[in-house]
Motif scaffolding. Structure first.
Motif, PDB file in Angstrom:
ATOM      1  N   TRP A  41       0.856  -1.183   0.000  1.00  9.66           N
ATOM      2  CA  TRP A  41       0.000   0.000   0.000  1.00  9.66           C
ATOM      3  C   TRP A  41       0.894   1.235   0.000  1.00  9.66           C
ATOM      4  O   TRP A  41       1.728   1.386   0.883  1.00  9.66           O
ATOM      5  N   ILE A  42       0.733   2.109  -0.975  1.00  7.80           N
ATOM      6  CA  ILE A  42       1.543   3.316  -1.100  1.00  7.80           C
ATOM      7  C   ILE A  42       0.703   4.515  -0.685  1.00  7.80           C
ATOM      8  O   ILE A  42      -0.408   4.709  -1.198  1.00  7.80           O
ATOM      9  N   GLU A  50      -2.141  15.890   0.161  1.00  7.18           N
ATOM     10  CA  GLU A  50      -1.817  14.896  -0.862  1.00  7.18           C
ATOM     11  C   GLU A  50      -0.307  14.694  -0.894  1.00  7.18           C
ATOM     12  O   GLU A  50       0.463  15.639  -0.748  1.00  7.18           O
ATOM     13  N   ILE A  51       0.107  13.442  -1.064  1.00  8.88           N
ATOM     14  CA  ILE A  51       1.529  13.111  -1.135  1.00  8.88           C
ATOM     15  C   ILE A  51       1.874  12.792  -2.581  1.00  8.88           C
ATOM     16  O   ILE A  51       1.240  11.939  -3.200  1.00  8.88           O
ATOM     17  N   TYR A 127     -11.520  -0.208  -0.187  1.00  8.40           N
ATOM     18  CA  TYR A 127     -12.406  -0.090  -1.333  1.00  8.40           C
ATOM     19  C   TYR A 127     -11.572  -0.318  -2.588  1.00  8.40           C
ATOM     20  O   TYR A 127     -10.743   0.532  -2.919  1.00  8.40           O
ATOM     21  N   ALA A 128     -11.750  -1.456  -3.236  1.00  8.62           N
ATOM     22  CA  ALA A 128     -11.012  -1.783  -4.464  1.00  8.62           C
ATOM     23  C   ALA A 128      -9.515  -1.617  -4.220  1.00  8.62           C
ATOM     24  O   ALA A 128      -8.933  -2.390  -3.486  1.00  8.62           O
ATOM     25  N   LYS A 129      -8.885  -0.594  -4.796  1.00  9.78           N
ATOM     26  CA  LYS A 129      -7.440  -0.397  -4.683  1.00  9.78           C
ATOM     27  C   LYS A 129      -7.072   0.680  -3.667  1.00  9.78           C
ATOM     28  O   LYS A 129      -5.951   1.157  -3.652  1.00  9.78           O
ATOM     29  N   LEU A 144      -4.060   5.212   1.280  1.00 12.31           N
ATOM     30  CA  LEU A 144      -3.040   4.498   0.521  1.00 12.31           C
ATOM     31  C   LEU A 144      -3.696   3.805  -0.662  1.00 12.31           C
ATOM     32  O   LEU A 144      -4.904   3.536  -0.651  1.00 12.31           O
ATOM     33  N   GLU A 145      -2.902   3.504  -1.671  1.00 13.56           N
ATOM     34  CA  GLU A 145      -3.393   2.785  -2.835  1.00 13.56           C
ATOM     35  C   GLU A 145      -2.442   1.646  -3.161  1.00 13.56           C
ATOM     36  O   GLU A 145      -1.258   1.714  -2.852  1.00 13.56           O
ATOM     37  N   THR A 146      -2.984   0.625  -3.784  1.00 10.09           N
ATOM     38  CA  THR A 146      -2.170  -0.501  -4.221  1.00 10.09           C
ATOM     39  C   THR A 146      -2.271  -0.603  -5.730  1.00 10.09           C
ATOM     40  O   THR A 146      -3.347  -0.388  -6.306  1.00 10.09           O
TER      41      THR A 146
END
Length: 151
Positions: A41-42, A50-51, A127-129, A144-146
Motif C-alpha cells: 500500500w503506497i 496529498e503526497i 475499497y477496491a485499490k 493508501l493505494e495498491t
C-alpha cells in the motif's frame, strides 16, 4: 381489512430490506481483512495533504500487512518501519511499532506526519485499490493505494 393489508405491507418491506444485505458481516469483515493483507500500500494522502513522490524515490511512505506473521512493515518517507497488527472487523490495532533512525533532509516532514497519523489509527476501510486508515471518530488519517487489483 385495512389493518391486515397494512401489516402485510410492512412485513413485506421488512423482509425485502433484510434480503438486501448481500453477505453476513463476519464474511464481509474476512474479505476486507483479506484485501488489506499481503500487498503493498503506497500512501497518497496524510490527513488533507496529498503526497506526491517520484516512482524512483527511496522509502516512499508505504505499508505491507503480512497475514502469516501478523506483522506490518514499510517506510515512513525516510525510515523503514515495522511492528505488529491485529484486525477484528473494521478495527485495526498497530502495536510494537519501531523504525530506523536515519536523518532525512528535504522530505517536508512526511515521515513525522506519517508516524503521528499511524499512532492514531484505530479503524480501516478497503475499497477496491484504496485503503483508508481512520481514527476512532472515523476521520481519515492516511489514504493508501495498491497497484494490484484485489481478487
Amino acid at each position: 381489512m385495512l389493518k391486515k393489508s397494512m401489516s402485510i405491507a410492512i412485513l413485506s418491506s421488512v423482509v425485502m430490506l433484510a434480503g438486501c444485505e448481500t453477505m453476513p458481516n463476519n464474511q464481509q469483515s474476512a474479505q476486507n481483512a483479506e484485501r488489506l493483507q499481503n500487498r503493498t500500500w503506497i500512501a497518497t494522502q496524510i490527513g488533507n495533504t496529498e503526497i506526491k513522490t517520484a516512482p524512483t524515490a527511496r522509502n516512499i511512505p508505504s505499508l505491507q500487512f503480512d497475514s502469516a506473521s501478523q506483522r506490518v512493515s514499510g517506510a515512513d518517507g525516510c525510515n523503514r518501519i515495522m511492528g505488529s497488527y491485529q484486525v477484528v472487523g473494521d478495527t485495526l490495532t498497530l502495536s510494537q511499532m519501531a523504525g530506523t533512525q536515519m536523518a532525512c533532509l528535504n522530505n517536508n516532514n512526511i515521515d513525522r506526519d506519517f508516524n503521528v497519523a499511524l499512532n492514531k489509527v484505530t479503524h480501516y476501510q478497503v475499497y477496491a485499490k484504496t485503503l483508508k486508515l481512520l481514527d476512532k471518530h472515523g476521520n481519515l488519517l492516511i489514504q493508501l493505494e495498491t497497484p494490484i487489483q484485489p481478487r
